[in-house]
Design a protein around this motif. Sequence first.
Motif, PDB file in Angstrom:
ATOM      1  N   LEU A  56       3.445   3.211   8.015  1.00 40.95           N
ATOM      2  CA  LEU A  56       3.417   3.476   6.662  1.00 40.95           C
ATOM      3  C   LEU A  56       4.144   4.992   6.773  1.00 40.95           C
ATOM      4  N   GLY A  57       3.936   5.955   7.746  1.00 42.80           N
ATOM      5  CA  GLY A  57       4.549   7.188   7.819  1.00 42.80           C
ATOM      6  C   GLY A  57       6.198   6.870   8.277  1.00 42.80           C
ATOM      7  N   LYS A  58       6.389   5.955   8.743  1.00 39.18           N
ATOM      8  CA  LYS A  58       8.116   5.782   9.198  1.00 39.18           C
ATOM      9  C   LYS A  58       8.720   5.163   7.868  1.00 39.18           C
ATOM     10  N   ALA A  59       7.893   3.951   7.393  1.00 41.65           N
ATOM     11  CA  ALA A  59       8.481   3.470   6.127  1.00 41.65           C
ATOM     12  C   ALA A  59       8.943   4.446   5.197  1.00 41.65           C
ATOM     13  N   CYS A  60       8.240   5.578   4.831  1.00 44.07           N
ATOM     14  CA  CYS A  60       8.346   6.625   3.786  1.00 44.07           C
ATOM     15  C   CYS A  60       8.735   7.948   4.320  1.00 44.07           C
ATOM     16  N   SER A  61       9.052   7.955   5.664  1.00 41.51           N
ATOM     17  CA  SER A  61       9.349   9.239   6.170  1.00 41.51           C
ATOM     18  C   SER A  61       8.282  10.452   5.626  1.00 41.51           C
ATOM     19  N   TYR A  62       7.098  10.164   5.919  1.00 44.96           N
ATOM     20  CA  TYR A  62       6.191  11.087   5.607  1.00 44.96           C
ATOM     21  C   TYR A  62       5.104  11.415   6.712  1.00 44.96           C
ATOM     22  N   ARG A  63       4.948  12.459   6.829  1.00 43.35           N
ATOM     23  CA  ARG A  63       4.022  13.209   7.826  1.00 43.35           C
ATOM     24  C   ARG A  63       3.984  12.294   9.327  1.00 43.35           C
ATOM     25  N   THR A 117       9.579   0.666  -1.959  1.00 41.61           N
ATOM     26  CA  THR A 117       9.819   1.217  -3.169  1.00 41.61           C
ATOM     27  C   THR A 117       9.104   2.763  -3.276  1.00 41.61           C
ATOM     28  N   SER A 118       9.453   3.223  -4.520  1.00 42.96           N
ATOM     29  CA  SER A 118       8.865   4.535  -4.540  1.00 42.96           C
ATOM     30  C   SER A 118       7.292   4.445  -4.975  1.00 42.96           C
ATOM     31  N   GLU A 119       6.976   3.309  -5.517  1.00 45.54           N
ATOM     32  CA  GLU A 119       5.517   3.055  -5.930  1.00 45.54           C
ATOM     33  C   GLU A 119       4.938   2.723  -4.669  1.00 45.54           C
ATOM     34  N   GLN A 120       5.409   1.920  -3.892  1.00 47.77           N
ATOM     35  CA  GLN A 120       5.184   1.788  -2.464  1.00 47.77           C
ATOM     36  C   GLN A 120       4.827   3.147  -1.598  1.00 47.77           C
ATOM     37  N   CYS A 121       5.869   3.745  -1.696  1.00 49.17           N
ATOM     38  CA  CYS A 121       5.811   4.943  -0.906  1.00 49.17           C
ATOM     39  C   CYS A 121       4.743   6.065  -1.445  1.00 49.17           C
ATOM     40  N   ALA A 122       4.423   6.001  -2.726  1.00 47.63           N
ATOM     41  CA  ALA A 122       3.420   6.813  -3.430  1.00 47.63           C
ATOM     42  C   ALA A 122       1.819   6.329  -2.817  1.00 47.63           C
ATOM     43  N   MET A 123       1.644   4.808  -2.736  1.00 42.94           N
ATOM     44  CA  MET A 123       0.568   4.701  -2.251  1.00 42.94           C
ATOM     45  C   MET A 123       0.518   4.725  -0.634  1.00 42.94           C
ATOM     46  N   ALA A 124       1.475   4.509  -0.122  1.00 44.24           N
ATOM     47  CA  ALA A 124       1.481   4.940   1.339  1.00 44.24           C
ATOM     48  C   ALA A 124       1.265   6.431   1.753  1.00 44.24           C
ATOM     49  N   ARG A 125       1.640   7.252   0.872  1.00 46.14           N
ATOM     50  CA  ARG A 125       1.399   8.641   1.070  1.00 46.14           C
ATOM     51  C   ARG A 125      -0.267   8.920   0.753  1.00 46.14           C
TER      52      ARG A 125
END
Length: 139
Positions: A56-63, A117-125
């Motif tokens: 999830l982090g890699k997919a959204c480049s998050y933390r 998608t931005s929605e999927q990234c929001a849920m992943a974050r």
Amino acid sequence: MTKSTMNTAWLVLHGLAISVCLSSAPTYAASDAAAIAAATPSAKRFLEEFGNATSLGKACSYREEAIGQYYSKEFARLIRIEAKGPTADHDVDREVGIALVTAKIYANQRTAGRRFTSEQCAMARQAIDESVPRGYDKP
């Protein structure tokens, strides 16, 4: 591709680490304790969670770094709790390193060619924020 890929990668890396010849009997016993603890059902569930969070982090480049640091620390703690014998720090570190590399391989395979998608990234974050405390982020 998901669960079987992670299991295969984990087993291959784990086998390579175990195959290293250790010089003394006490060190060998400690290594066995760490390796056995890393293969318990609770450790396997934790590794699956580790791989999913890394993906999830890699997919959204998050933390991404915070995820790796948090799960590495918690996996080391789990190994020490699950171990039936003494565990040397370097053996626990080796098992944690194997888990970290495996989680990254798993994440690379799961996210290759995929865009969230931005929605999927929001849920992943949100999921990442709920499972990884903020203290693991870079200052």
